[in-house]
Scaffold this active site. Structure first.
Site, PDB file in Angstrom:
ATOM      1  N   CYS A 104     -34.912 -27.270  38.008  1.00 27.45           N
ATOM      2  CA  CYS A 104     -33.907 -26.786  38.949  1.00 27.45           C
ATOM      3  C   CYS A 104     -32.977 -27.934  39.288  1.00 27.45           C
ATOM      4  O   CYS A 104     -33.419 -28.964  39.805  1.00 27.45           O
ATOM      5  CB  CYS A 104     -34.598 -26.266  40.211  1.00 27.45           C
ATOM      6  SG  CYS A 104     -33.444 -25.906  41.552  1.00 27.45           S
ATOM      7  N   THR A 117     -22.043 -35.821  43.148  1.00 24.80           N
ATOM      8  CA  THR A 117     -21.786 -36.711  42.017  1.00 24.80           C
ATOM      9  C   THR A 117     -21.797 -35.912  40.722  1.00 24.80           C
ATOM     10  O   THR A 117     -22.112 -34.721  40.703  1.00 24.80           O
ATOM     11  CB  THR A 117     -22.867 -37.807  41.919  1.00 24.80           C
ATOM     12  OG1 THR A 117     -24.079 -37.186  41.475  1.00 24.80           O
ATOM     13  CG2 THR A 117     -23.080 -38.481  43.242  1.00 24.80           C
ATOM     14  N   HIS A 165     -23.875 -36.343  38.443  1.00 27.56           N
ATOM     15  CA  HIS A 165     -25.242 -36.323  37.913  1.00 27.56           C
ATOM     16  C   HIS A 165     -25.603 -34.927  37.404  1.00 27.56           C
ATOM     17  O   HIS A 165     -26.261 -34.771  36.380  1.00 27.56           O
ATOM     18  CB  HIS A 165     -26.226 -36.740  39.020  1.00 27.56           C
ATOM     19  CG  HIS A 165     -27.279 -37.671  38.541  1.00 27.56           C
ATOM     20  ND1 HIS A 165     -27.270 -39.019  38.806  1.00 27.56           N
ATOM     21  CD2 HIS A 165     -28.384 -37.452  37.804  1.00 27.56           C
ATOM     22  CE1 HIS A 165     -28.309 -39.583  38.248  1.00 27.56           C
ATOM     23  NE2 HIS A 165     -29.014 -38.653  37.632  1.00 27.56           N
TER      24      HIS A 165
HETATM   25  C1  DLZ Z   1     -31.509 -37.866  39.628  1.00 27.98           C
HETATM   26  C2  DLZ Z   1     -31.626 -36.401  39.805  1.00 27.98           C
HETATM   27  C3  DLZ Z   1     -30.712 -35.705  40.618  1.00 27.98           C
HETATM   28  C4  DLZ Z   1     -29.580 -36.364  41.332  1.00 27.98           C
HETATM   29  N1  DLZ Z   1     -30.823 -34.382  40.816  1.00 27.98           N
HETATM   30  C5  DLZ Z   1     -31.836 -33.715  40.200  1.00 27.98           C
HETATM   31  C6  DLZ Z   1     -31.979 -32.320  40.382  1.00 27.98           C
HETATM   32  O1  DLZ Z   1     -31.238 -31.639  41.113  1.00 27.98           O
HETATM   33  N2  DLZ Z   1     -33.003 -31.694  39.714  1.00 27.98           N
HETATM   34  C7  DLZ Z   1     -33.870 -32.370  38.881  1.00 27.98           C
HETATM   35  O2  DLZ Z   1     -34.775 -31.743  38.313  1.00 27.98           O
HETATM   36  N3  DLZ Z   1     -33.760 -33.709  38.722  1.00 27.98           N
HETATM   37  C8  DLZ Z   1     -32.785 -34.388  39.348  1.00 27.98           C
HETATM   38  N4  DLZ Z   1     -32.660 -35.735  39.176  1.00 27.98           N
HETATM   39  C9  DLZ Z   1     -33.701 -36.444  38.374  1.00 27.98           C
HETATM   40  C10 DLZ Z   1     -33.447 -36.415  36.854  1.00 27.98           C
HETATM   41  O3  DLZ Z   1     -33.783 -35.153  36.301  1.00 27.98           O
HETATM   42  C11 DLZ Z   1     -34.333 -37.487  36.164  1.00 27.98           C
HETATM   43  O4  DLZ Z   1     -35.675 -37.306  36.562  1.00 27.98           O
HETATM   44  C12 DLZ Z   1     -33.899 -38.898  36.497  1.00 27.98           C
HETATM   45  O5  DLZ Z   1     -32.542 -39.096  36.225  1.00 27.98           O
HETATM   46  C13 DLZ Z   1     -34.734 -39.938  35.695  1.00 27.98           C
HETATM   47  O6  DLZ Z   1     -34.542 -39.771  34.297  1.00 27.98           O
END
Ligand code: DLZ
Length: 173
Positions: free
Chosen positions: A94, A100, A102
């Protein structure tokens, strides 16, 4: 990549006819869930496992794994398909739109990554990843008013494994 979505007209998007989907007896299925947004991914995981069990998959044939975030689903599914005998992998994550970029990077990477893994191994890798603007939209699709995308992922896995077996090898059209 679009970052907004239109309102969903249908209510429960996950309703399915059990009589119309393949029985999963003998199917070996891995379910990988991301730890980010656990209130969403845990509900999707539960929905997926329950649907597999309800449709004939043995408890011993379901392997549940966790990864830190949605981004890691690609690596975990690759490791599973490289090292174990599974008929399909259901990937649950999810990602919520933040301030950002990201969001775009994770969504793009995981959708392309899971596609690559599926093609490399010739096995179904199911994209049960919610990419939402808000947490409420995600909750609505994780056992809320629009159903449960984990349930849909499980149904898709059963259908794709059956398709894989039906195609067989070297069978004339
Ligand atoms: C870093 C990050 C961010 C900002 N948002 C989410 C998110 O909404 N859902 C999710 O499953 N993971 C998020 N992550 C973590 C990244 O998936 C990942 O675990 C990190 O960038 C390390 O590789």
């Amino acid at each position: 990549m679009p970052t907004t979505s239109k309102p969903t007209k249908k209510k429960d998007l996950s309703a399915y006819d059990a009589a119309a989907i393949p029985n999963g007896e003998g199917f070996k299925i891995a379910v990988i869930a991301a730890e980010w947004n656990p209130e969403v991914t845990d509900a999707m995981l539960q929905g997926a496992v329950k649907t597999l069990r309800d449709n004939g998959v043995s408890k011993d044939d379901i392997r549940v794994m966790r990864v830190p975030g949605t981004f890691e689903l690609t690596t975990a599914s690759e490791l599973l398909l490289e090292r174990t005998f599974v008929d399909a992998v259901i990937c649950i994550g999810c990602v919520i739109q933040g301030e950002t970029r990201h969001f775009e990077f994770i969504c793009q990477a995981v959708s392309q990554g899971l596609t690559n893994v599926a093609i490399k191994h010739g096995k179904p890798v199911i994209f049960s990843v919610l990419t939402c603007d808000t947490m409420q939209q995600a909750l609505d699709r994780a056992g809320g008013r629009h159903g449960n995308k984990g349930v849909e992922g499980a149904v898709t896995a059963l259908k794709m494994i059956a398709l894989d077996r039906n195609i067989g090898y070297d069978i004339p059209f």
